[in-house]
Design an enzyme around this catalytic site. Structure first.
Site, short mmCIF file in Angstrom:
data_model
loop_
_atom_site.label_atom_id
_atom_site.label_comp_id
_atom_site.label_asym_id
_atom_site.label_seq_id
_atom_site.Cartn_x
_atom_site.Cartn_y
_atom_site.Cartn_z
N SER A 26 56.53 72.55 62.75
CA SER A 26 57.33 71.36 62.48
C SER A 26 58.62 71.48 63.30
CB SER A 26 57.66 71.29 60.99
OG SER A 26 58.45 72.41 60.64
N ARG A 33 62.29 79.07 66.14
CA ARG A 33 61.72 79.84 67.27
C ARG A 33 62.62 79.70 68.50
NH1 ARG A 33 59.07 81.03 63.35
NH2 ARG A 33 56.91 80.45 62.92
N LYS A 97 48.10 68.94 62.32
CA LYS A 97 48.57 69.35 60.99
C LYS A 97 48.85 68.08 60.19
CE LYS A 97 53.01 70.98 59.14
NZ LYS A 97 52.74 72.17 58.32
N LYS A 136 44.57 70.26 59.85
CA LYS A 136 44.97 71.48 59.12
C LYS A 136 45.87 71.13 57.95
CE LYS A 136 48.48 74.43 59.62
NZ LYS A 136 49.43 75.39 60.20
N GLU A 177 43.73 76.13 54.78
CA GLU A 177 44.58 77.32 54.96
C GLU A 177 45.29 77.68 53.65
OE1 GLU A 177 47.68 76.99 57.93
OE2 GLU A 177 48.20 79.10 57.74
N LYS A 219 41.07 79.14 57.22
CA LYS A 219 42.16 79.87 57.91
C LYS A 219 42.91 80.71 56.88
CE LYS A 219 46.30 79.20 60.72
NZ LYS A 219 46.85 78.51 61.88
N GLY A 262 50.70 85.25 60.46
CA GLY A 262 51.60 85.45 59.32
C GLY A 262 52.74 86.45 59.50
N SER A 289 43.47 81.94 64.60
CA SER A 289 44.21 80.68 64.72
C SER A 289 45.68 81.07 64.65
CB SER A 289 43.84 79.73 63.58
OG SER A 289 44.65 78.58 63.62
N GLY A 291 49.66 81.50 65.53
CA GLY A 291 50.83 80.84 66.05
C GLY A 291 51.69 81.87 66.76
P1 13P Z 1 51.13 82.16 62.36
O1 13P Z 1 49.95 82.73 63.11
O2 13P Z 1 52.44 82.31 63.10
O3 13P Z 1 51.18 82.63 60.93
O4 13P Z 1 50.94 80.59 62.33
C1 13P Z 1 49.72 80.06 62.07
C2 13P Z 1 49.87 78.79 61.33
O5 13P Z 1 49.41 77.76 61.76
C3 13P Z 1 50.54 78.80 60.03
O6 13P Z 1 50.28 77.62 59.36
#
Ligand code: 13P
Length: 337
Positions: A26, A33, A97, A136, A177, A219, A262, A289, A291
């Protein structure tokens, strides 16, 4: 790319060791970040960063889907190409998302429910018309004193079921997720227990609503020690306990499980995934998956400067390849040098 069913879409995303790039931060999360590299989170900077990522050579063959935030699905690159078309050109599918974030639960201190069911059907219709092939929804579960409560798990898993049904009714694959957060000093066994309760309730919720499991992607978090626990479980224990937990609750006909990272380091996230695939003995594709674990090295290399783009793209390409190899149980630490 033509798909005749959501089952084909789900299978495509995780085919041949491919995984998902989660780039659906978001705007406030993207701001965090960017703060870490001293870059202002403007619409243009977010666009430039994501355009740089999506043009990375190493997307091809390693990434089967990219999760986007609403803003990005609508954005165009500097040359006018839609960012979602850059993703398609890399052989990956754009996803979106669709939840609206977290809200505190009455009488459950420290716990939240993910909201966004209001107006979901209309939003999904628009996203589908824009070419999104999957969606998602992230539920967040905390471990702490007396939590997670049954109420928190129940309201979140019911919402995930409602969302998944609605996504499938609109011809898109739902990524469900249920994230049990790593934050805290809990043991790996506490994580195993909380994750088990979530997965148990989640699959009952999906089956109750006749969600097509073959057109769904899970996820989950991995089963790990809390990030503040001084005794950290090793790679083998994380891998074995995560597989044991998944095998107890996840139907065999689910096509893919794509883990979130995570807050694990990029190498840990890869090593854990590889160890699970080396153990094997399950029907689902076990993939990623990520981030942060995919983007972190690229973000640090980029620093908001166009002249750093090639280095940043090499960093993302490398992590994408390492994780694809891990999804096939073919990674080794020596490949990191
Ligand atoms: P992370 O891999 O940084 O946890 O992010 C994945 C994600 O989409 C969290 O909703």
């Amino acid at each position: 790319m033509i798909f005749n069913s959501i089952e084909e879409i789900a299978t495509f995303i995780v085919k041949d060791g491919k995984g998902i790039l989660a780039a659906d931060e978001s705007n406030p999360t993207c701001g965090k970040r960017f703060d870490s590299i001293g870059v202002e989170s403007t619409e243009e900077n977010r666009r430039d960063y994501r355009e740089m990522l999506f043009r990375s050579k190493g997307m091809k063959g390693n990434i089967g889907g990219v999760i986007l935030f609403d803003e990005t699905l609508r954005q165009s690159a500097k040359d006018g190409t839609l960012l979602r078309d850059l993703i398609l050109n890399q052989g990956a599918l754009p996803g979106i998302k669709v939840d609206k974030g977290l809200q505190p639960i009455d009488d459950c201190p420290g716990e939240t429910v993910t909201i966004g069911l209001d107006g979901l059907d209309e939003r999904l219709k628009e996203y589908s018309s824009m070419g999104a092939k999957f969606t998602k929804w992230r539920a967040v579960i905390n471990i702490g004193n007396g939590i997670p409560t049954d109420k928190c798990i129940d309201v979140n898993m019911q919402a995930l079921g409602e969302y998944a049904k609605c996504a499938q009714d609109n011809g898109m694959v739902p990524i469900v997720e249920p994230e049990v957060l790593m934050d805290g000093n809990h043991s790996i066994d506490d994580c195993f227990e909380a994750t088990s309760r979530c997965l148990d309730t989640l699959f009952i919720s999906l089956l109750d609503r006749e969600v097509d499991i073959k057109g769904t992607i899970l996820k989950p978090n991995m089963v790990t020690s809390g990030s503040n626990n001084s005794e950290q479980a090793d790679v083998e224990e994380v891998a074995q306990k995560t597989i044991d937990c998944l095998k107890a609750y996840v139907p065999d006909d689910l096509p893919g499980i794509t883990f979130l990272s995570g807050g694990q380091s990029d190498i840990d996230a890869t090593a854990h995934l590889d160890a699970m695939n080396k153990i094997g003995g399950f029907n689902w594709k076990l993939s990623f998956s990520y981030g942060r674990a995919l983007q972190q090295p690229a973000l640090k290399a980029w620093m908001g400067k166009i002249e750093n783009s090639t280095l940043a793209q090499q960093a993302l390409s490398h992590r994408a390849l390492m994780n694809k190899l891990a999804s096939e149980g073919k990674w080794d630490i020596s490949l990191e040098n």
